[in-house]
Design a protein around this motif. Sequence first.
Motif, PDB file in Angstrom:
ATOM      1  N   PHE A 117      47.008  39.304  38.270  1.00  0.00           N
ATOM      2  CA  PHE A 117      46.514  38.354  39.258  1.00  0.00           C
ATOM      3  C   PHE A 117      45.961  39.158  40.417  1.00  0.00           C
ATOM      4  CE2 PHE A 117      49.584  35.985  36.833  1.00  0.00           C
ATOM      5  CZ  PHE A 117      48.919  34.799  36.623  1.00  0.00           C
ATOM      6  N   LYS A 126      44.856  38.124  46.754  1.00  0.00           N
ATOM      7  CA  LYS A 126      43.843  37.651  47.689  1.00  0.00           C
ATOM      8  C   LYS A 126      44.129  38.236  49.071  1.00  0.00           C
ATOM      9  CE  LYS A 126      42.775  33.055  45.853  1.00  0.00           C
ATOM     10  NZ  LYS A 126      42.969  31.632  46.116  1.00  0.00           N
ATOM     11  N   SER A 148      45.215  37.360  52.178  1.00  0.00           N
ATOM     12  CA  SER A 148      45.762  36.116  52.725  1.00  0.00           C
ATOM     13  C   SER A 148      46.025  36.216  54.210  1.00  0.00           C
ATOM     14  CB  SER A 148      47.019  35.695  51.969  1.00  0.00           C
ATOM     15  OG  SER A 148      47.836  36.797  51.721  1.00  0.00           O
ATOM     16  N   GLY A 206      53.555  33.986  28.823  1.00  0.00           N
ATOM     17  CA  GLY A 206      52.577  34.053  29.893  1.00  0.00           C
ATOM     18  C   GLY A 206      52.273  35.462  30.355  1.00  0.00           C
ATOM     19  N   GLN A 259      52.720  26.799  32.599  1.00  0.00           N
ATOM     20  CA  GLN A 259      52.508  27.018  31.176  1.00  0.00           C
ATOM     21  C   GLN A 259      53.103  25.915  30.313  1.00  0.00           C
ATOM     22  OE1 GLN A 259      54.125  30.734  29.816  1.00  0.00           O
ATOM     23  NE2 GLN A 259      53.744  30.137  27.716  1.00  0.00           N
ATOM     24  N   VAL A 288      54.873  34.099  36.613  1.00  0.00           N
ATOM     25  CA  VAL A 288      53.598  34.016  35.870  1.00  0.00           C
ATOM     26  C   VAL A 288      53.411  32.658  35.218  1.00  0.00           C
ATOM     27  CG1 VAL A 288      53.139  36.428  35.355  1.00  0.00           C
ATOM     28  CG2 VAL A 288      54.599  35.135  33.818  1.00  0.00           C
ATOM     29  N   ARG A 340      52.134  30.347  37.889  1.00  0.00           N
ATOM     30  CA  ARG A 340      50.770  30.676  38.333  1.00  0.00           C
ATOM     31  C   ARG A 340      49.738  30.317  37.281  1.00  0.00           C
ATOM     32  NH1 ARG A 340      51.614  36.707  40.607  1.00  0.00           N
ATOM     33  NH2 ARG A 340      52.416  36.864  38.494  1.00  0.00           N
ATOM     34  N   ALA A 341      50.127  30.437  36.012  1.00  0.00           N
ATOM     35  CA  ALA A 341      49.191  30.122  34.937  1.00  0.00           C
ATOM     36  C   ALA A 341      48.648  28.702  35.060  1.00  0.00           C
ATOM     37  CB  ALA A 341      49.877  30.298  33.580  1.00  0.00           C
ATOM     38  N   GLN A 377      46.609  28.799  39.348  1.00  0.00           N
ATOM     39  CA  GLN A 377      45.904  29.910  39.998  1.00  0.00           C
ATOM     40  C   GLN A 377      44.435  29.597  40.291  1.00  0.00           C
ATOM     41  OE1 GLN A 377      45.285  33.173  37.228  1.00  0.00           O
ATOM     42  NE2 GLN A 377      46.045  31.865  35.621  1.00  0.00           N
ATOM     43  N   SER A 414      43.320  26.942  41.690  1.00  0.00           N
ATOM     44  CA  SER A 414      43.174  26.047  42.835  1.00  0.00           C
ATOM     45  C   SER A 414      42.256  26.713  43.855  1.00  0.00           C
ATOM     46  CB  SER A 414      44.544  25.787  43.477  1.00  0.00           C
ATOM     47  OG  SER A 414      45.459  25.319  42.511  1.00  0.00           O
ATOM     48  N   ILE A 458      48.609  35.443  45.803  1.00  0.00           N
ATOM     49  CA  ILE A 458      47.428  34.676  45.414  1.00  0.00           C
ATOM     50  C   ILE A 458      47.151  33.546  46.408  1.00  0.00           C
ATOM     51  CG2 ILE A 458      47.631  35.252  42.964  1.00  0.00           C
ATOM     52  CD1 ILE A 458      48.630  32.281  42.593  1.00  0.00           C
ATOM     53  N   ALA A 459      47.894  33.547  47.512  1.00  0.00           N
ATOM     54  CA  ALA A 459      47.712  32.479  48.497  1.00  0.00           C
ATOM     55  C   ALA A 459      46.659  32.860  49.533  1.00  0.00           C
ATOM     56  CB  ALA A 459      49.033  32.186  49.196  1.00  0.00           C
TER      57      ALA A 459
END
Lengths: 290, 340
Positions: free
Chosen positions: A261, A264, A266, B151, B270, B289, B292-293, B296, B298, B315-316
């Motif tokens: 992943f 980002k 953030s 995942g 998942q 994971v 997030r699968a 992610q 979004s 990932i935010a």
Amino acid sequence: MSFRIVVLAKQVPDTRNVGKDAMKADGTVNRGALPAIYNPEDLHALEFALRVKDRIDDAEIIILTMGPPRAAEIIRESMFRGADRGYLITDRRFAGSDTLATSYAISMAVKYLGDVDLVVAGRQAIDGDTAQVGPQVAEKLNFPQITYAEEMEAVDANSITVKRRLERGIEIVKSSFPCVVTVHASAPPCRFRDAKRLMKYKKARTITELQEESNEYSDVYEKRPYLRIEELSVDDIQADTQYLGLSGSPTKVKKIENVVFKAKESLRMEAKDQDINDLMKGLIDTHIIG
Amino acid sequence: MNNVFVYCEITEEKNIADVSLELCSKGRKLANDLNVKLEAVVIGDVGPEIAKEVSPFGVDVLHLANDSRLFPYRTLPHAAIVSHIFKNAEPEIALFGASSVGRDLAPRIASELKCGLTADCTSLEIGDHVENKTQTEYKNLLYQIRPAFGGNIIATIINPDTRPQMATVREGVMKKEEISSSYQTEVKHIDVAAILTDELFAVEIINRHIEAKKVNITASGIIVAGGYGVGSKDNFKLLYELAGALGGEVGASRAAVDAGYVEHERQVGQTGVTVRPKLYIACGISGAVQHRAGMQESATIISINTDPDAPINNIADYVINGEVQDVIPKMIKYYRLNSK
Ligand SMILES: Cc1cc2nc3c(=O)[nH]c(=O)nc-3n(C[C@H](O)[C@H](O)[C@H](O)COP(=O)(O)OP(=O)(O)OC[C@H]3O[C@@H](n4cnc5c(N)ncnc54)[C@H](O)[C@@H]3O)c2cc1C
Ligand SMILES: Nc1ncnc2c1ncn2[C@@H]1O[C@H](COP(=O)(O)O)[C@@H](O)[C@H]1O
């Protein structure tokens, strides 16, 4: 024995603890690199079978496991919990089988056993999450199937009534024998090992295991035949090799990617009123909300 | 080349299931890529008017098997009819929902037709392939892309030599897109009586309780999702309040579902639904994971978490370091103040 139950149980890599070297270059799983466990839903399947056995006179439970030699552990574990005996379907020529080839091999092994009344499988195995082998074995045996069993409502020597767990509810269905049942994780968990059975079966071995251990109890099968875990090869089950292994598997792995992943950039903030006020205002201004 | 087929499920309300319409949309695109037709199979106690529901998604031909014995779904009669159709039409590709029906039916058919089947695909594409050993070239295969190994990896699966190339896909993974309100679908009636025999009805349905679909969070543009860190069913009320204020839906992680804070229909990931809203607010979710699968993609992600190093924060877009119980009431307050 008059009533025969076969339970399909698989040894799976514990996908909840996957390390780096878990995949081989050809895209197949390097099972050696992962702890091997009893597929969770197959334990529910074993319990389902035990409950059938509890209610039918003269019933016996046979475990079928297809895998490498060390998968014999699954059969021993099943014996500790109440299974009568087991067969390990093992042969290099099975390696690389997808669900179609696996179900072909398993169905040939069931046919090798002769008359079978009930085949119980887990809904799905956690290494692939496919839930295909149960229905495919049913098709190859030409048995009806009951998938996602949650509870056994009734059983006698002629028929079984099962509550199925579906996405948005339940269904109660009845089938005569023979049939295949696949068992859902919401079904009752498996009973624990029985201390007496543990004592009785802890030395149960396949021929391969006995040879590897090379200790002196080679006459063990003669004295105590119940300790024998049978191995079945391609030839034993009279399987046609063109339907087995990589060549018998229509699905091929083209590519494997590790899940990365991308982080980002953030914006970090504390739970202060000012910060949250700014955030909400920003979201409204950019039309994400409001 | 032969056509793309979609098996369409009938809901309790006698409509085509959302997952099937999503697959028709995807099937249309694949058919366009291959320059072939899109065909749908509907089996149940519904008449030809059902074609209206699939037409807008670009279905060229609808195979209809209409018989009162064909609803509710049962494996053997449905499998017999689908196999009959596939043996005649020899589809290039066949898609099924990864639903309780699709995952019961598709493997049975794949076994009978001795073809490959890939479960739970998250993406389907057309592409070429060269077989390394023999240097054989394959054109226009279906790339069946799915997470595997809990995942941890993403695998691309192909079926070079067998047809149909079969795949199942979960609800919410593909997008439902109408292409034309006046698309013409030809209905072909299946001669059901010629296929069905008494033995196919060996499994008897004694009783069933199916609830209508109550929530469909996949359709929502804003999702406020709670995890184990929300702490209690009571605290989840805060999430409903925020979702209510923003006009969104409440989602959840599996840990929150397992803890009984919220119903399974809201689980994202998942083994839940896949969502891609414009805003996803993850409250007390660590970001495994498997979770997030399902989220992610979004567009904007906000994470509220007491742990500054929670994986979800990576990932935010916005990370709020704090307690859910403290942050959410403030979000509601300042949303209301600013939206006036
Ligand atoms: C085969 C398989 C399939 C799976 N499928 C799914 C799936 O579909 N969806 C899914 O979600 N999971 C799935 N899981 C489970 C997944 O691995 C995780 O266990 C799960 O997502 C964890 O949920 P969580 O983040 O809510 O809980 P936790 O991991 O326990 O995280 C709780 C978080 O809350 C934070 N927190 C604690 N208190 C507070 C507070 N007061 N305020 C704010 N933050 C707080 C903590 O710092 C932590 O980050 C699957 C697992 C497997 C093996
Ligand atoms: N190699 C195997 N040996 C024994 N049983 C298996 C094997 N593979 C699959 N099964 C059975 O089929 C079920 C579904 O597996 P899968 O289709 O791989 O998700 C499992 O829960 C097992 O009961």
